[in-house]
Write a protein that holds these residues in place. Sequence first.
Motif, PDB file in Angstrom:
ATOM      1  N   HIS A  98       8.426   6.006  -0.937  1.00  0.00           N
ATOM      2  CA  HIS A  98       7.320   5.571  -1.775  1.00  0.00           C
ATOM      3  C   HIS A  98       7.583   4.138  -2.233  1.00  0.00           C
ATOM      4  O   HIS A  98       8.552   3.876  -2.961  1.00  0.00           O
ATOM      5  CB  HIS A  98       7.173   6.506  -2.979  1.00  0.00           C
ATOM      6  CG  HIS A  98       6.046   6.138  -3.885  1.00  0.00           C
ATOM      7  ND1 HIS A  98       6.046   6.435  -5.238  1.00  0.00           N
ATOM      8  CD2 HIS A  98       4.873   5.481  -3.648  1.00  0.00           C
ATOM      9  CE1 HIS A  98       4.932   5.985  -5.784  1.00  0.00           C
ATOM     10  NE2 HIS A  98       4.204   5.397  -4.838  1.00  0.00           N
ATOM     11  N   SER A 100      -3.288  -5.600  -1.175  1.00  0.00           N
ATOM     12  CA  SER A 100      -3.030  -4.239  -1.664  1.00  0.00           C
ATOM     13  C   SER A 100      -4.263  -3.350  -1.673  1.00  0.00           C
ATOM     14  O   SER A 100      -4.157  -2.152  -1.960  1.00  0.00           O
ATOM     15  CB  SER A 100      -2.440  -4.294  -3.082  1.00  0.00           C
ATOM     16  OG  SER A 100      -3.308  -5.003  -3.952  1.00  0.00           O
ATOM     17  N   THR A 101      -5.448  -3.882  -1.365  1.00  0.00           N
ATOM     18  CA  THR A 101      -6.673  -3.079  -1.352  1.00  0.00           C
ATOM     19  C   THR A 101      -7.492  -3.402  -0.094  1.00  0.00           C
ATOM     20  O   THR A 101      -7.412  -4.516   0.445  1.00  0.00           O
ATOM     21  CB  THR A 101      -7.547  -3.357  -2.593  1.00  0.00           C
ATOM     22  OG1 THR A 101      -7.988  -4.725  -2.557  1.00  0.00           O
ATOM     23  CG2 THR A 101      -6.765  -3.084  -3.866  1.00  0.00           C
ATOM     24  N   GLU A 121      -0.240   9.980  -4.548  1.00  0.00           N
ATOM     25  CA  GLU A 121      -0.877  11.260  -4.252  1.00  0.00           C
ATOM     26  C   GLU A 121      -0.638  11.677  -2.807  1.00  0.00           C
ATOM     27  O   GLU A 121      -0.320  12.840  -2.518  1.00  0.00           O
ATOM     28  CB  GLU A 121      -2.377  11.177  -4.538  1.00  0.00           C
ATOM     29  CG  GLU A 121      -2.721  10.976  -6.012  1.00  0.00           C
ATOM     30  CD  GLU A 121      -4.218  10.941  -6.245  1.00  0.00           C
ATOM     31  OE1 GLU A 121      -4.978  11.136  -5.263  1.00  0.00           O
ATOM     32  OE2 GLU A 121      -4.639  10.716  -7.397  1.00  0.00           O
ATOM     33  N   ASP A 130       4.650   4.894   2.307  1.00  0.00           N
ATOM     34  CA  ASP A 130       3.319   4.747   1.712  1.00  0.00           C
ATOM     35  C   ASP A 130       3.432   4.245   0.290  1.00  0.00           C
ATOM     36  O   ASP A 130       4.497   4.343  -0.340  1.00  0.00           O
ATOM     37  CB  ASP A 130       2.588   6.091   1.735  1.00  0.00           C
ATOM     38  CG  ASP A 130       1.080   5.938   1.876  1.00  0.00           C
ATOM     39  OD1 ASP A 130       0.468   5.311   0.991  1.00  0.00           O
ATOM     40  OD2 ASP A 130       0.517   6.426   2.859  1.00  0.00           O
ATOM     41  N   THR A 131       2.294   3.724  -0.234  1.00  0.00           N
ATOM     42  CA  THR A 131       2.232   3.259  -1.621  1.00  0.00           C
ATOM     43  C   THR A 131       1.422   4.184  -2.508  1.00  0.00           C
ATOM     44  O   THR A 131       1.453   4.035  -3.735  1.00  0.00           O
ATOM     45  CB  THR A 131       1.609   1.854  -1.681  1.00  0.00           C
ATOM     46  OG1 THR A 131       0.284   1.906  -1.144  1.00  0.00           O
ATOM     47  CG2 THR A 131       2.440   0.853  -0.887  1.00  0.00           C
ATOM     48  N   ASN A 132       0.684   5.109  -1.904  1.00  0.00           N
ATOM     49  CA  ASN A 132      -0.172   6.014  -2.669  1.00  0.00           C
ATOM     50  C   ASN A 132       0.640   7.240  -3.107  1.00  0.00           C
ATOM     51  O   ASN A 132       1.050   8.049  -2.269  1.00  0.00           O
ATOM     52  CB  ASN A 132      -1.360   6.450  -1.812  1.00  0.00           C
ATOM     53  CG  ASN A 132      -2.413   7.186  -2.612  1.00  0.00           C
ATOM     54  OD1 ASN A 132      -2.101   7.964  -3.504  1.00  0.00           O
ATOM     55  ND2 ASN A 132      -3.686   6.940  -2.299  1.00  0.00           N
ATOM     56  N   ARG A 178       2.057   2.708   6.165  1.00  0.00           N
ATOM     57  CA  ARG A 178       0.803   2.048   5.850  1.00  0.00           C
ATOM     58  C   ARG A 178       1.026   0.548   5.768  1.00  0.00           C
ATOM     59  O   ARG A 178       2.156   0.087   5.569  1.00  0.00           O
ATOM     60  CB  ARG A 178       0.195   2.592   4.555  1.00  0.00           C
ATOM     61  CG  ARG A 178       0.740   1.983   3.270  1.00  0.00           C
ATOM     62  CD  ARG A 178      -0.128   2.326   2.084  1.00  0.00           C
ATOM     63  NE  ARG A 178      -1.514   1.893   2.278  1.00  0.00           N
ATOM     64  CZ  ARG A 178      -2.484   2.070   1.390  1.00  0.00           C
ATOM     65  NH1 ARG A 178      -2.218   2.682   0.244  1.00  0.00           N
ATOM     66  NH2 ARG A 178      -3.706   1.640   1.629  1.00  0.00           N
ATOM     67  N   SER A 189       6.774   1.290  -4.565  1.00  0.00           N
ATOM     68  CA  SER A 189       6.131   1.109  -5.865  1.00  0.00           C
ATOM     69  C   SER A 189       6.903   0.073  -6.672  1.00  0.00           C
ATOM     70  O   SER A 189       8.141   0.121  -6.719  1.00  0.00           O
ATOM     71  CB  SER A 189       6.092   2.441  -6.626  1.00  0.00           C
ATOM     72  OG  SER A 189       5.611   2.257  -7.946  1.00  0.00           O
ATOM     73  N   GLU A 247      -8.854   7.626   2.893  1.00  0.00           N
ATOM     74  CA  GLU A 247      -7.460   7.960   2.631  1.00  0.00           C
ATOM     75  C   GLU A 247      -7.105   9.301   3.275  1.00  0.00           C
ATOM     76  O   GLU A 247      -5.962   9.500   3.718  1.00  0.00           O
ATOM     77  CB  GLU A 247      -7.209   8.024   1.120  1.00  0.00           C
ATOM     78  CG  GLU A 247      -7.300   6.682   0.412  1.00  0.00           C
ATOM     79  CD  GLU A 247      -6.121   5.780   0.737  1.00  0.00           C
ATOM     80  OE1 GLU A 247      -5.165   5.733  -0.044  1.00  0.00           O
ATOM     81  OE2 GLU A 247      -6.166   5.127   1.798  1.00  0.00           O
ATOM     82  N   THR A 288      -3.935  10.408   5.873  1.00  0.00           N
ATOM     83  CA  THR A 288      -3.129  11.620   5.727  1.00  0.00           C
ATOM     84  C   THR A 288      -3.181  12.459   6.992  1.00  0.00           C
ATOM     85  O   THR A 288      -2.164  13.018   7.439  1.00  0.00           O
ATOM     86  CB  THR A 288      -3.628  12.452   4.526  1.00  0.00           C
ATOM     87  OG1 THR A 288      -3.634  11.632   3.360  1.00  0.00           O
ATOM     88  CG2 THR A 288      -2.744  13.654   4.288  1.00  0.00           C
TER      89      THR A 288
END
Length: 286
Positions: A260, A143-144, A246, A242-244, A134, A262, A225, A229
């Motif tokens: 991940h 970041s958004t 979930e 990815d950063t998410n 991502r 983070s 999102e 996926t």
Amino acid sequence: MAESSKEELVQLIKRFGAFLTVKMSNLFSISFHNLNSRSVGAVAGLAVAIVFTWRLLRTPSGPQRRQPKRQAPAASSSGNSSHSNTTFMPSGVSTPSEDVRAQNVVDELFQPVKPTLGQIVRQKLSEARKVTCRLLGVILDESTPEELQKGATVRSSVLEVLLEITKYCDLYLMERVLDDESEKKVVLALEDAGIFTSGGLVKDKHIIYSLELMMYLQVLFCSTEIGRTSFVRQLEPDWHIDTNPEIVSQLSRFIKYELHISPTRTERPASNVFSSPSLEQFFGSV
């Protein structure tokens, strides 16, 4: 230069002689009643070596230059006399500075070779051929999706790692955007950063392919999102970044390896999931 070489040879022979002396003392400490024919032969061989070393040591290493006699300094009229305190170092004796230089040479010779970034990337990715990643929070400073409406900025520290990955893997960059303008801003930021032009890459509808380096880079956009996926599931990469948390947890059952990204340390949802504050830190480039 010849004098220096001869002195080094003499020092080597002296050390060898000292080594033989120790060996002889150890050998003669054994009772002669316990010596067999091989031991006697060894003693004789050592004796011959010692004699040979002794004869070499007696041979002068070269014509010695005559040293002029030092004259005692004359006393001054005031009654004070100056004394020259000169320290003489015996020939062939190594000084502490020489020992340090020799040790530095040895350390440099046996210093481990540092692997290149390309070698680290290949090792970390375990010879992977396809990687999905991502953009937000990994490649971009934003970041958004809301921030992308104002602009997109590629992290300069991640460029070198990103380009190394494209040398060995097919790379798919993907992100959720809120409008077409955000998509254009992202593509323009990637282009300005040189991702599309490095190595002879050509941009065409967000698909970049280089025949020269056999690298493949594609930029994908979606509106949810779940769409990201779905992209990953369909592409079936060896690695997904990815950063998410979930999405990382959901994909851990289907993807071989995941990274991940983070800023805080998180609990690993599965053994095939790795964590790092940034992509460049995972590969040790910062």
